[in-house]
Design an enzyme around this catalytic site. Structure first.
Site, PDB file in Angstrom:
ATOM      1  N   HIS A   1       9.626   0.046   8.886  1.00  0.00           N
ATOM      2  CA  HIS A   1       8.614  -1.003   8.996  1.00  0.00           C
ATOM      3  C   HIS A   1       8.691  -1.981   7.816  1.00  0.00           C
ATOM      4  O   HIS A   1       9.035  -3.152   7.972  1.00  0.00           O
ATOM      5  CB  HIS A   1       7.202  -0.402   8.998  1.00  0.00           C
ATOM      6  CG  HIS A   1       6.888   0.470  10.173  1.00  0.00           C
ATOM      7  ND1 HIS A   1       6.968   0.028  11.470  1.00  0.00           N
ATOM      8  CD2 HIS A   1       6.474   1.759  10.242  1.00  0.00           C
ATOM      9  CE1 HIS A   1       6.610   1.004  12.285  1.00  0.00           C
ATOM     10  NE2 HIS A   1       6.308   2.067  11.565  1.00  0.00           N
TER      11      HIS A   1
ATOM     12  N   ASP B   1       0.868  -1.198   0.000  1.00  0.00           N
ATOM     13  CA  ASP B   1       0.000   0.000   0.000  1.00  0.00           C
ATOM     14  C   ASP B   1       0.899   1.242   0.000  1.00  0.00           C
ATOM     15  O   ASP B   1       1.093   1.886   1.003  1.00  0.00           O
ATOM     16  CB  ASP B   1      -0.952   0.001   1.221  1.00  0.00           C
ATOM     17  CG  ASP B   1      -0.221  -0.014   2.555  1.00  0.00           C
ATOM     18  OD1 ASP B   1       0.859  -0.634   2.658  1.00  0.00           O
ATOM     19  OD2 ASP B   1      -0.721   0.597   3.522  1.00  0.00           O
TER      20      ASP B   1
END
Ligand code: BDR
Ligand code: CA
Length: 318
Positions: A244, A9
């Site tokens: 992340h 995303d």
């Protein structure tokens, strides 16, 4: 060599994961599936196409995936996502529109087809909500046994969540899909906040990219500087930005950088701790858990491997 699919995303840290996966010599990036989360699915796919073209990786096909959670009818982008990743998902940086367009096949069908074709040689790295994987597992349950490895950025076992005391952002978007994935028996490596908050990138790192004097190096430095600067506001104790999503790519190609705890895992889908990723109590004595939870990491190795890979890619991209 392993074949790799990214399910992302895009998102600034997704963009770093994309460059890392495109540049590594440890795996071949064979396709990218877009999902919703940091941005709407269409915007994320556009970002991926633009980035791949800037990096000179135009042979990688890009697919449109899910637009909202498995048990939801729609998705509304959170305001905080625009703040952290910029309105366009890539730190408000303008990228040249790609010539290549997205594929017509749906991302979920592409994932299933790739599992059938490559089986154990395939690793899927998911850095957004796990909806595409949940949908693929529902449509083709054999995938759980056939796929080589799934690596997710998501969850938190030993630390609090980042959207609630229990819940990490990717899991919070679609806890049902994540639960289905964990409980399906699929070999999963969970790369959660336990490790992703430990590996940090600083302005001195992005400055080296800018000094390459290439468009890709300069644009990436601008994109990631936006993310570093916003983290100075929201998480000043980090003195940089967390890695992340790149950590999930690192775990896929260099699992030895991480300490992993084998565990049967689930996700709470209701109640006050909805979205919590936690071990299954009555399976605690069972052998051969399908999930490995990353609980510690050699952060220098992750940061150095990612930076070396990106720098080489930016040098070659002209
Ligand atoms: C995850 O949420 C998104 O904001 C990031 O891209 C990452 O995948 C971190 O919780
Ligand atoms: Ca992401």
């Amino acid at each position: 060599m392993k074949k790799m699919i990214l399910d992302i995303d895009t998102g600034v840290d997704d963009a770093m994961a994309l460059a890392y996966a495109a540049g590594t010599k440890e795996a071949e990036l064979i396709g990218v599936v877009g999902t919703y989360g940091n941005v709407y699915t269409e915007q994320g796919v556009e970002n991926v196409l633009n980035i791949l073209e800037m990096l000179g990786k135009t042979s990688v096909p890009v697919y449109l995936g899910a637009k909202h959670g498995m048990e939801k009818d729609s998705f509304d982008r959170l305001e905080v996502s625009a703040k952290i990743h910029g309105q366009n998902g890539v730190g408000e940086v303008d990228l040249t529109p790609a010539k290549r367009v997205k594929e017509t096949q749906h991302g979920v069908d592409y994932i299933i087809e790739a599992v059938k074709q490559y089986g154990k040689d395939l690793v899927i790295v998911a850095t957004g909500p796990m909806t595409n994987l949940g949908m693929a597992l529902k449509k083709y349950p054999e995938m759980a046994k056939e796929v080589g490895q799934i690596v997710i950025m998501g969850g938190a076992l030993t630390v609090p969540g980042n959207v609630s005391p229990f819940t990490e952002a990717n899991i919070s978007q679609d806890p049902e899909a994540a639960k289905l994935l964990f409980e399906s028996g699929t070999p999963v490596i969970m790369v959660g906040l336990d490790v992703t908050m430990r590996s940090v990138l600083r302005l001195s790192d992005t400055d080296r990219w800018r000094k390459k004097g290439t468009i890709a190096g300069e644009k990436y430095a601008d994109i990631v500087d936006y993310y570093i600067n916003i983290h100075d506001e929201i998480a000043p104790y980090l003195h940089g930005c967390p890695l992340h999503d790149p950590s999930a790519v690192a775990a896929a190609i260099h699992p030895e950088f991480f300490t992993m705890l084998p565990l049967f895992m689930t996700v709470e889908t209701e109640g006050p701790s909805v979205g919590r990723t936690i071990g299954i109590a009555d399976k605690i004595r069972e052998e051969n858990p399908n999930v490995k939870v990353c609980i510690n990491v050699d952060t220098n190795k992750v940061v150095n491997d990612m930076c070396q890979t990106l720098e080489a890619l930016f040098t070659d991209s002209k």
